[in-house]
Design a protein around this motif. Structure first.
Motif, PDB file in Angstrom:
ATOM      1  N   ARG A 135      39.988  53.948  44.348  1.00 51.11           N
ATOM      2  CA  ARG A 135      40.195  53.384  43.022  1.00 51.11           C
ATOM      3  C   ARG A 135      38.880  52.792  42.521  1.00 51.11           C
ATOM      4  N   LYS A 136      38.636  52.919  41.227  1.00 47.48           N
ATOM      5  CA  LYS A 136      37.480  52.313  40.568  1.00 47.48           C
ATOM      6  C   LYS A 136      37.839  50.889  40.188  1.00 47.48           C
ATOM      7  N   THR A 144      40.380  38.176  36.391  1.00 48.11           N
ATOM      8  CA  THR A 144      41.206  39.300  36.826  1.00 48.11           C
ATOM      9  C   THR A 144      40.367  40.565  36.877  1.00 48.11           C
ATOM     10  N   VAL A 145      40.644  41.397  37.866  1.00 45.96           N
ATOM     11  CA  VAL A 145      39.948  42.662  38.026  1.00 45.96           C
ATOM     12  C   VAL A 145      40.978  43.763  37.954  1.00 45.96           C
ATOM     13  N   ASP A 146      40.803  44.698  37.032  1.00 42.72           N
ATOM     14  CA  ASP A 146      41.714  45.834  36.905  1.00 42.72           C
ATOM     15  C   ASP A 146      41.174  46.990  37.743  1.00 42.72           C
ATOM     16  N   ALA A 147      42.054  47.628  38.481  1.00 42.88           N
ATOM     17  CA  ALA A 147      41.672  48.791  39.269  1.00 42.88           C
ATOM     18  C   ALA A 147      42.230  50.022  38.587  1.00 42.88           C
ATOM     19  N   LEU A 148      41.378  51.038  38.442  1.00 37.98           N
ATOM     20  CA  LEU A 148      41.784  52.289  37.803  1.00 37.98           C
ATOM     21  C   LEU A 148      41.672  53.415  38.805  1.00 37.98           C
ATOM     22  N   PRO A 149      42.603  54.385  38.779  1.00 32.97           N
ATOM     23  CA  PRO A 149      42.484  55.526  39.695  1.00 32.97           C
ATOM     24  C   PRO A 149      41.223  56.308  39.421  1.00 32.97           C
ATOM     25  N   VAL A 150      40.610  56.841  40.476  1.00 29.75           N
ATOM     26  CA  VAL A 150      39.439  57.686  40.342  1.00 29.75           C
ATOM     27  C   VAL A 150      39.906  59.056  39.903  1.00 29.75           C
TER      28      VAL A 150
END
Length: 153
Positions: A135-136, A144-150
């Motif tokens: 995940r990026k 807060t840190v949002d994680a996005l799929p690679v």
């Protein structure tokens, strides 16, 4: 100095990236048993097939079991009917009982099996759970840190 031959590991392991588990498994291999012969084939991205030559066996004489990370294929020939005697002049088809084990990685799942022309085909697929996919992480100024799929390439 003698080198370490890992070809037996590659013959019976699917989807392993962890060398430590392979080396541990190597201590339990019985390199002398090559019956029945089999192929491990990569069909595509994350898809595999084990093809095992089980000449002489009926579909009902074969049993496939998956428990934890081990795939076990057992062949047990049915008893011949009483009063039936067969006299062989040459017996080249070995129809002896066998048990073949394959170590599977955590992400490898058995999806099905087929039996055709004396070949047992076992289909496998690599399924990576969402929590194990890369995940990026977006760099931001907040707490807060949002994680996005690679994105797949």
């Amino acid at each position: 100095m003698r080198g370490f031959d890992i070809s037996p590991l590659l013959r019976s392991s699917i989807g392993f990236e962890n060398l430590n588990r392979l080396v541990e498994y190597a201590g339990r291999l019985d390199a002398g048993d090559a019956y029945p012969p089999y192929n491990i084939e990569k069909l595509g991205d994350g898809a595999y097939r084990i093809q095992m030559a089980v000449a002489g066996f009926a579909q009902s004489e074969l049993d496939i079991t998956v428990q934890e990370n081990t795939l076990v294929v057992i062949g047990q020939a049915a008893q011949e009917a009483e009063g039936t005697t067969r006299q062989f002049l040459h017996r080249g088809i070995a129809k002896r009982a066998f048990e073949r084990r394959f170590q599977l990685a955590d992400t490898i799942k058995v999806t099905g099996a087929g039996f055709e022309n004396g070949l047992l085909n076992i289909d496998l697929v690599r399924e990576i759970p969402e929590h194990k996919k890369p995940r990026k992480v977006v760099i931001g100024g907040g707490e807060t840190v949002d994680a996005l799929p690679v994105a797949a390439e």
